[in-house]
Write a protein that holds these residues in place. Structure first.
Motif, mmCIF file in Angstrom:
data_model
loop_
_atom_site.group_PDB
_atom_site.id
_atom_site.type_symbol
_atom_site.label_atom_id
_atom_site.label_comp_id
_atom_site.label_asym_id
_atom_site.label_seq_id
_atom_site.Cartn_x
_atom_site.Cartn_y
_atom_site.Cartn_z
ATOM 1 N N GLY A 1 0.814 -1.214 0.000
ATOM 2 C CA GLY A 1 0.000 0.000 0.000
ATOM 3 C C GLY A 1 0.845 1.261 0.000
ATOM 4 N N GLY A 2 1.904 1.275 0.802
ATOM 5 C CA GLY A 2 2.787 2.435 0.841
ATOM 6 C C GLY A 2 3.491 2.679 -0.482
ATOM 7 N N LEU A 3 3.891 1.602 -1.164
ATOM 8 C CA LEU A 3 4.569 1.748 -2.454
ATOM 9 C C LEU A 3 3.626 2.308 -3.514
ATOM 10 C CD1 LEU A 3 6.599 -1.584 -2.441
ATOM 11 C CD2 LEU A 3 7.538 0.723 -2.274
ATOM 12 N N PHE A 4 2.360 1.887 -3.488
ATOM 13 C CA PHE A 4 1.400 2.436 -4.450
ATOM 14 C C PHE A 4 1.130 3.912 -4.177
ATOM 15 C CE2 PHE A 4 -0.074 -2.119 -4.972
ATOM 16 C CZ PHE A 4 0.453 -2.242 -6.256
ATOM 17 N N VAL A 5 1.188 4.313 -2.906
ATOM 18 C CA VAL A 5 1.072 5.740 -2.588
ATOM 19 C C VAL A 5 2.252 6.505 -3.186
ATOM 20 C CG1 VAL A 5 1.074 7.437 -0.716
ATOM 21 C CG2 VAL A 5 -0.301 5.363 -0.492
ATOM 22 N N LEU A 6 3.456 5.968 -3.039
ATOM 23 C CA LEU A 6 4.641 6.626 -3.592
ATOM 24 C C LEU A 6 4.630 6.658 -5.117
ATOM 25 C CD1 LEU A 6 7.365 5.131 -1.207
ATOM 26 C CD2 LEU A 6 6.635 7.521 -1.314
ATOM 27 N N ALA A 7 3.913 5.726 -5.744
ATOM 28 C CA ALA A 7 3.847 5.696 -7.204
ATOM 29 C C ALA A 7 3.078 6.875 -7.776
ATOM 30 C CB ALA A 7 3.206 4.386 -7.669
ATOM 31 N N ASN A 8 2.420 7.654 -6.913
ATOM 32 C CA ASN A 8 1.658 8.816 -7.358
ATOM 33 C C ASN A 8 2.319 10.130 -6.951
ATOM 34 O OD1 ASN A 8 -0.995 7.753 -8.577
ATOM 35 N ND2 ASN A 8 -0.807 6.570 -6.697
ATOM 36 N N LEU A 9 3.631 10.087 -6.736
ATOM 37 C CA LEU A 9 4.363 11.315 -6.416
ATOM 38 C C LEU A 9 4.383 12.266 -7.622
ATOM 39 C CD1 LEU A 9 7.494 9.994 -4.469
ATOM 40 C CD2 LEU A 9 5.605 11.323 -3.525
ATOM 41 N N HIS A 10 4.337 13.547 -7.322
ATOM 42 C CA HIS A 10 4.464 14.586 -8.339
ATOM 43 C C HIS A 10 5.488 15.608 -7.832
ATOM 44 C CE1 HIS A 10 0.938 12.925 -10.333
ATOM 45 N NE2 HIS A 10 0.293 12.981 -9.172
ATOM 46 N N PRO A 11 6.028 16.431 -8.713
ATOM 47 C CA PRO A 11 6.973 17.450 -8.241
ATOM 48 C C PRO A 11 6.394 18.370 -7.169
ATOM 49 C CG PRO A 11 7.132 17.220 -10.618
ATOM 50 C CD PRO A 11 5.975 16.373 -10.194
ATOM 51 N N ASP A 12 5.072 18.539 -7.179
ATOM 52 C CA ASP A 12 4.462 19.416 -6.183
ATOM 53 C C ASP A 12 3.805 18.659 -5.035
ATOM 54 O OD1 ASP A 12 2.507 18.318 -7.726
ATOM 55 O OD2 ASP A 12 1.333 20.167 -7.993
ATOM 56 N N SER A 13 4.060 17.356 -4.899
ATOM 57 C CA SER A 13 3.511 16.580 -3.780
ATOM 58 C C SER A 13 4.046 17.129 -2.465
ATOM 59 C CB SER A 13 3.879 15.102 -3.908
ATOM 60 O OG SER A 13 3.290 14.522 -5.051
ATOM 61 N N SER A 14 3.185 17.137 -1.441
ATOM 62 C CA SER A 14 3.612 17.671 -0.142
ATOM 63 C C SER A 14 4.538 16.689 0.559
ATOM 64 C CB SER A 14 2.388 17.939 0.741
ATOM 65 O OG SER A 14 1.779 16.723 1.128
ATOM 66 N N LEU A 15 5.379 17.202 1.434
ATOM 67 C CA LEU A 15 6.269 16.348 2.207
ATOM 68 C C LEU A 15 5.485 15.489 3.185
ATOM 69 C CD1 LEU A 15 9.256 18.772 2.911
ATOM 70 C CD2 LEU A 15 9.022 17.041 1.112
ATOM 71 N N MET A 16 4.298 15.954 3.625
ATOM 72 C CA MET A 16 3.456 15.139 4.495
ATOM 73 C C MET A 16 2.970 13.889 3.765
ATOM 74 S SD MET A 16 2.152 14.626 7.411
ATOM 75 C CE MET A 16 2.467 16.201 8.230
ATOM 76 N N TYR A 17 2.659 14.034 2.484
ATOM 77 C CA TYR A 17 2.254 12.893 1.662
ATOM 78 C C TYR A 17 3.378 11.858 1.613
ATOM 79 C CZ TYR A 17 0.563 10.405 -2.524
ATOM 80 O OH TYR A 17 0.141 9.439 -3.403
ATOM 81 N N VAL A 18 4.598 12.339 1.404
ATOM 82 C CA VAL A 18 5.750 11.434 1.375
ATOM 83 C C VAL A 18 5.942 10.770 2.734
ATOM 84 C CG1 VAL A 18 8.242 11.280 0.987
ATOM 85 C CG2 VAL A 18 6.866 12.838 -0.403
ATOM 86 N N ALA A 19 5.792 11.532 3.811
ATOM 87 C CA ALA A 19 6.001 10.999 5.156
ATOM 88 C C ALA A 19 4.992 9.898 5.485
ATOM 89 C CB ALA A 19 5.901 12.119 6.189
ATOM 90 N N ILE A 20 3.732 10.086 5.100
ATOM 91 C CA ILE A 20 2.707 9.067 5.359
ATOM 92 C C ILE A 20 3.043 7.770 4.617
ATOM 93 C CG2 ILE A 20 0.286 8.471 4.948
ATOM 94 C CD1 ILE A 20 -0.376 11.439 5.446
ATOM 95 N N ALA A 21 3.480 7.904 3.372
ATOM 96 C CA ALA A 21 3.857 6.711 2.608
ATOM 97 C C ALA A 21 5.027 5.978 3.258
ATOM 98 C CB ALA A 21 4.215 7.109 1.177
ATOM 99 N N LEU A 22 5.998 6.730 3.775
ATOM 100 C CA LEU A 22 7.164 6.102 4.408
ATOM 101 C C LEU A 22 6.802 5.456 5.740
ATOM 102 C CD1 LEU A 22 9.965 8.704 3.635
ATOM 103 C CD2 LEU A 22 9.460 6.564 2.476
ATOM 104 N N LEU A 23 5.829 6.015 6.461
ATOM 105 C CA LEU A 23 5.331 5.352 7.666
ATOM 106 C C LEU A 23 4.719 4.007 7.322
ATOM 107 C CD1 LEU A 23 3.680 8.360 9.556
ATOM 108 C CD2 LEU A 23 5.683 7.060 10.302
ATOM 109 N N MET A 24 4.022 3.932 6.201
ATOM 110 C CA MET A 24 3.414 2.675 5.773
ATOM 111 C C MET A 24 4.467 1.650 5.364
ATOM 112 S SD MET A 24 0.183 4.095 3.522
ATOM 113 C CE MET A 24 -0.361 2.417 3.098
ATOM 114 N N THR A 25 5.428 2.065 4.523
ATOM 115 C CA THR A 25 6.433 1.097 4.064
ATOM 116 C C THR A 25 7.336 0.660 5.213
ATOM 117 O OG1 THR A 25 7.860 2.935 3.364
ATOM 118 C CG2 THR A 25 6.428 1.957 1.702
#
Length: 460
Positions: A336-360
């Protein structure tokens, strides 16, 4: 043999080592964008900086695992520690891509001695009913090193330069060497010395070399010939291992032990899916988002920090609960965390990245220690060396597969271009595609983990 040295001293030596080497590895990954700029590396050449290390470790871990069973696990462990120190110094002095890649290959070969012996020493020193606990401690120490590396490495890189990333762990490795030489007086070997399988060793090295060269050459025509030659070589290696009396890798464990085989397969899938996360995130945060190395390191440390906190707990829990349920749930969360990271964009928030890393990170903590406990608990004591080598080998092959995936995707999307402002959109697409494929890799791993069968007996 039973240890005469106090087990806590041995454990301290292993924990310090299991922190030091990952500290260097993760800090070196943070340094990749800086290395690319200073040495003018293309995207494909940059991907070889971590891949050269993994290729060498994969080539030699089986060889050193077998040598350790014959000549002594502590002896091989200490030689590997000394070699890592020397090769790290060489890497820090590199003036060209060729010198750096050579140093990284030698580093990987040195680290293979540590990979091949660490879990075997743990299994030799501590009783079976406590093995999960101590495997969890060592695994947790690895993840503490991985979590400290991005932050400390980022700070050092910003203030001193990328070369310091290869030196941070040297004082700690020196302490490991001193402890092993002067304070650990015991040695552990297999029950009996067996002949070394030179033919198998050569076949294994050739197989891995052909595979890596083949992937790096895609989509050129000669790459398919190299990959075909690798497949033939691996087939011959397996056939030789099944028929010879004393093979380098006792693959019979895979054909006659269901729990061992499926646990190793699950490990292979998990590491194939997750290892390149740190490389991809380092490139995303620094090259795409434009963060400094220290700022990127603060974000990147989230995943290994969660692993470090969770792994000892899950190791203890796996001594009481079925490892397959813990490990399977962990792999599902990671996917689930990897699929979240698969939707990264240049303007994605750092909180979005942090949530994905908590999952992985949480998923990996749930998976790792229970899975290793299942592997080591499924074999007899006389096979601890072979099983430890198998654990290290499947992990390294998975990590190598993960970097191969990144190298392949980056090569197909970006070609042989330098990482620059003009190539950022292509780099972002390559990162998203790599994460999406990694999430899909987890799905068969979940099936393998669930199908492995029961490890613990039902309570009376």
């Amino acid at each position: 043999m039973s240890a005469q040295t106090h087990p806590r001293i041995i454990l301290a030596m292993l924990l310090l080592n299991s922190f030091a080497v990952p500290l260097m590895l993760s800090s070196a990954n943070v340094a990749l964008p800086t290395i690319a700029n200073e040495l003018s590396l293309t995207a494909i050449a940059l991907s070889w900086v971590p891949m050269a290390f993994l290729m060498a470790s994969t080539m030699f871990v089986l060889i050193f695992g077998r040598l350790a069973d014959n000549i002594g696990r502590k002896r091989v462990f200490l030689v590997g520690t000394a070699a890592v120190i020397v090769t790290s110094l060489i890497a820090s002095l590199s003036q060209s891509d060729v010198m750096l890649l050579t140093a990284r290959f030698l580093q990987g070969a040195s680290a293979a001695m540590l990979h091949a012996t660490q879990m075997a020493i743990i299994s030799s020193v501590f009783p079976a009913n406590q093995r999960g606990k101590y495997i969890g401690l060592v695994t947790g120490s690895i993840y503490i090193g991985l979590s400290a590396g991005p932050l400390l490495g980022g700070l050092v890189i910003d203030s001193v330069g990328w070369r310091a990333a290869f030196l941070m762990h040297v004082p700690l490795a020196a302490m490991v060497l001193i402890m092993g030489v002067f304070f650990v007086h015991d040695e552990w070997r297999g029950e009996k010395s067996i002949p070394f399988d030179l033919r198998g060793a050569v076949g294994w090295i050739i197989s891995i070399l052909l595979f890596c060269l083949g992937v790096s050459r895609l989509p050129n025509t000669d790459s398919y010939l190299l990959l075909l030659a690798s497949a033939v070589s691996i087939t011959l290696f397996i056939r030789h291992a099944r028929t010879t009396l004393h093979p380098l890798w006792d693959v019979k464990l895979f054909f006659g032990n269901r729990t061992f085989t499926l646990s190793a397969a699950a490990s292979l899938m998990m590491y194939s899916a997750t290892y390149a996360n740190v490389v991809l995130l380092s490139l995303y945060l620094q090259s795409v988002k434009g963060l400094s190395a220290s700022s990127a390191g603060m974000i990147m440390m989230i995943q290994p920090a969660v692993m470090a906190l969770g792994s000892p707990i899950m190791g203890r829990l796996s001594d009481r609960l079925e490892p397959r349920w813990l490990a399977s749930a962990g792999m599902a969360v990671t996917a689930g965390g990897l699929f979240v990271l698969a939707n990264l964009h240049p303007d994605s928030s750092l909180m979005y990245v942090a949530i994905a890393l908590l999952m992985t990170g949480g998923g990996f903590a749930l998976f790792s220690s229970p899975n290793v406990n299942a592997i080591m608990g499924s074999v007899e004591a006389k096979h601890f060396g072979s099983a430890s080598g198998a654990v290290a080998t499947t992990r390294l092959i998975g990590q190598l597969n993960s970097m191969v995936l990144v190298t392949l995707v980056v090569g197909l999307v970006m070609g042989n271009t330098l990482i620059s402002a003009d190539s950022i959109p292509q780099l972002a697409r390559a990162i998203d595609l790599s994460f999406a494929i990694a999430g899909l890799i987890c799905l068969p791993g979940i099936a393998f983990s669930l199908a492995r069968g029961r490890l613990h007996s039902k309570p009376a």
